[in-house]
Design a protein around this motif. Structure first.
Motif, short mmCIF file in Angstrom:
data_model
loop_
_atom_site.label_atom_id
_atom_site.label_comp_id
_atom_site.label_asym_id
_atom_site.label_seq_id
_atom_site.Cartn_x
_atom_site.Cartn_y
_atom_site.Cartn_z
N VAL A 76 -28.46 -44.87 -33.11
CA VAL A 76 -28.70 -43.44 -32.90
C VAL A 76 -28.97 -42.76 -34.24
N ALA A 77 -28.19 -43.10 -35.26
CA ALA A 77 -28.39 -42.50 -36.59
C ALA A 77 -29.78 -42.85 -37.12
N ALA A 78 -30.22 -44.09 -36.92
CA ALA A 78 -31.55 -44.50 -37.37
C ALA A 78 -32.64 -43.72 -36.64
N LEU A 79 -32.46 -43.50 -35.35
CA LEU A 79 -33.44 -42.71 -34.58
C LEU A 79 -33.50 -41.27 -35.09
N LEU A 80 -32.34 -40.69 -35.38
CA LEU A 80 -32.32 -39.33 -35.93
C LEU A 80 -33.02 -39.28 -37.28
N ARG A 81 -32.80 -40.30 -38.11
CA ARG A 81 -33.45 -40.35 -39.43
C ARG A 81 -34.96 -40.43 -39.28
N LEU A 82 -35.44 -41.28 -38.36
CA LEU A 82 -36.88 -41.40 -38.12
C LEU A 82 -37.46 -40.08 -37.63
N GLN A 83 -36.75 -39.44 -36.72
CA GLN A 83 -37.23 -38.16 -36.19
C GLN A 83 -37.27 -37.10 -37.29
N ALA A 84 -36.26 -37.09 -38.15
CA ALA A 84 -36.21 -36.10 -39.23
C ALA A 84 -37.41 -36.24 -40.16
N ARG A 85 -37.84 -37.47 -40.38
CA ARG A 85 -38.99 -37.70 -41.26
C ARG A 85 -40.28 -37.17 -40.66
N ARG A 86 -40.35 -37.08 -39.34
CA ARG A 86 -41.58 -36.66 -38.67
C ARG A 86 -41.66 -35.17 -38.41
N VAL A 87 -40.54 -34.49 -38.56
CA VAL A 87 -40.50 -33.06 -38.25
C VAL A 87 -41.00 -32.27 -39.45
N PRO A 88 -42.02 -31.42 -39.27
CA PRO A 88 -42.55 -30.68 -40.41
C PRO A 88 -41.69 -29.48 -40.84
N GLN A 89 -40.93 -28.89 -39.93
CA GLN A 89 -40.13 -27.71 -40.26
C GLN A 89 -38.87 -28.13 -41.02
N ALA A 90 -38.65 -27.50 -42.17
CA ALA A 90 -37.51 -27.86 -43.02
C ALA A 90 -36.17 -27.63 -42.31
N GLU A 91 -36.06 -26.53 -41.57
CA GLU A 91 -34.80 -26.22 -40.89
C GLU A 91 -34.47 -27.27 -39.83
N ALA A 92 -35.46 -27.69 -39.05
CA ALA A 92 -35.25 -28.72 -38.03
C ALA A 92 -34.90 -30.05 -38.69
N ARG A 93 -35.57 -30.36 -39.79
CA ARG A 93 -35.31 -31.61 -40.51
C ARG A 93 -33.86 -31.63 -41.02
N THR A 94 -33.41 -30.50 -41.56
CA THR A 94 -32.04 -30.41 -42.06
C THR A 94 -31.04 -30.61 -40.92
N ALA A 95 -31.30 -30.00 -39.77
CA ALA A 95 -30.41 -30.15 -38.61
C ALA A 95 -30.33 -31.61 -38.16
N LEU A 96 -31.45 -32.30 -38.13
CA LEU A 96 -31.46 -33.72 -37.75
C LEU A 96 -30.73 -34.58 -38.78
N GLU A 97 -30.90 -34.26 -40.06
CA GLU A 97 -30.19 -35.01 -41.11
C GLU A 97 -28.69 -34.80 -41.01
N GLU A 98 -28.26 -33.57 -40.69
CA GLU A 98 -26.83 -33.32 -40.51
C GLU A 98 -26.29 -34.06 -39.29
N ALA A 99 -27.07 -34.10 -38.21
CA ALA A 99 -26.66 -34.86 -37.02
C ALA A 99 -26.55 -36.34 -37.35
N GLU A 100 -27.49 -36.84 -38.14
CA GLU A 100 -27.44 -38.26 -38.56
C GLU A 100 -26.16 -38.53 -39.35
N ARG A 101 -25.80 -37.62 -40.27
CA ARG A 101 -24.58 -37.80 -41.07
C ARG A 101 -23.34 -37.81 -40.18
N ARG A 102 -23.32 -36.93 -39.18
CA ARG A 102 -22.15 -36.86 -38.29
C ARG A 102 -22.02 -38.14 -37.47
N VAL A 103 -23.12 -38.63 -36.95
CA VAL A 103 -23.08 -39.89 -36.18
C VAL A 103 -22.67 -41.04 -37.10
#
Length: 196
Positions: A11-38
């Motif tokens: 799940v963390a790897a999927l969140l990391r992949l998704q974060a790399r594809r998201v162009p909006q900085a705020e969404a990318r940060t939210a996905l990176e924080e979710a990855e850290r929590r998982v």
């Protein structure tokens, strides 16, 4: 626990992949924080998968988690860490909640307290018994950064809401205070489940 750890790492790897594809900085940060929590939860299950019971030496998790958060959150700033005291052995349920609380508080100390200048994050742990003889801990996460911003007091972010919820689940309480001459202390108590 080994299977759960592997699933959480996926799940963390999927969140990391998704974060790399998201162009909006705020969404990318939210996905990176979710990855850290998982990833934090996966780390607890990794430690539990190495044993045969439902308890774990939490000091090893705390030290690993502290270093992992510093690596992710520091953005190149020189961050020093120090841990004083000992958690000892904890039940799996308590270990997961405490790892999440500490992860959020250390992340906040680095991000909002130390920022680009760096500094010290100190984790102080006191293990004792409450008035009824039940095990508990008092934990402080301290930084020597710029202190509490009056324009943005603790309590407004998602991380703080997560922390408050987890501390309440552990029948504890949390406070934030300014340190002199500078810095911030987040201090919480948590009741622990007996090991037997």
């Amino acid at each position: 626990h080994h299977r759960v750890k592997n699933n959480l790492q996926s799940v963390a790897a999927l969140l990391r992949l998704q974060a790399r594809r998201v162009p909006q900085a705020e969404a990318r940060t939210a996905l990176e924080e979710a990855e850290r929590r998982v990833g934090t939860i996966a780390m607890v299950h990794d430690q539990l998968s190495q044993g045969f019971d439902e308890s774990v030496d939490f000091d090893a998790i705390a030290k690993r988690g502290l270093q992992a958060i510093v690596e992710v959150a520091s953005n190149g700033a020189p961050i020093r860490t120090r841990m004083e005291g000992s958690f000892g052995m904890l039940r799996a349920e308590d270990a997961t909640a405490l790892a999440m609380i500490m992860s959020e508080l250390v992340q906040n100390a680095i991000e909002h307290g130390l920022g680009a200048t760096g500094g010290l994050v100190r984790l102080v742990v006191e293990r004792l018994s409450d008035e009824r003889g039940r095990p508990m801990v008092i934990v402080s996460v301290e930084d020597d950064g710029k202190g509490i911003d009056p324009q943005r007091p603790p309590g407004s972010g998602l991380g703080t809401q997560i922390v408050r919820s987890l501390v309440a689940d552990l029948q504890g309480r949390i406070t934030w205070e300014a340190l002199a001459p500078r810095g911030t202390r987040a201090r919480f108590t948590a009741s622990l489940r007996p090991l037997s």
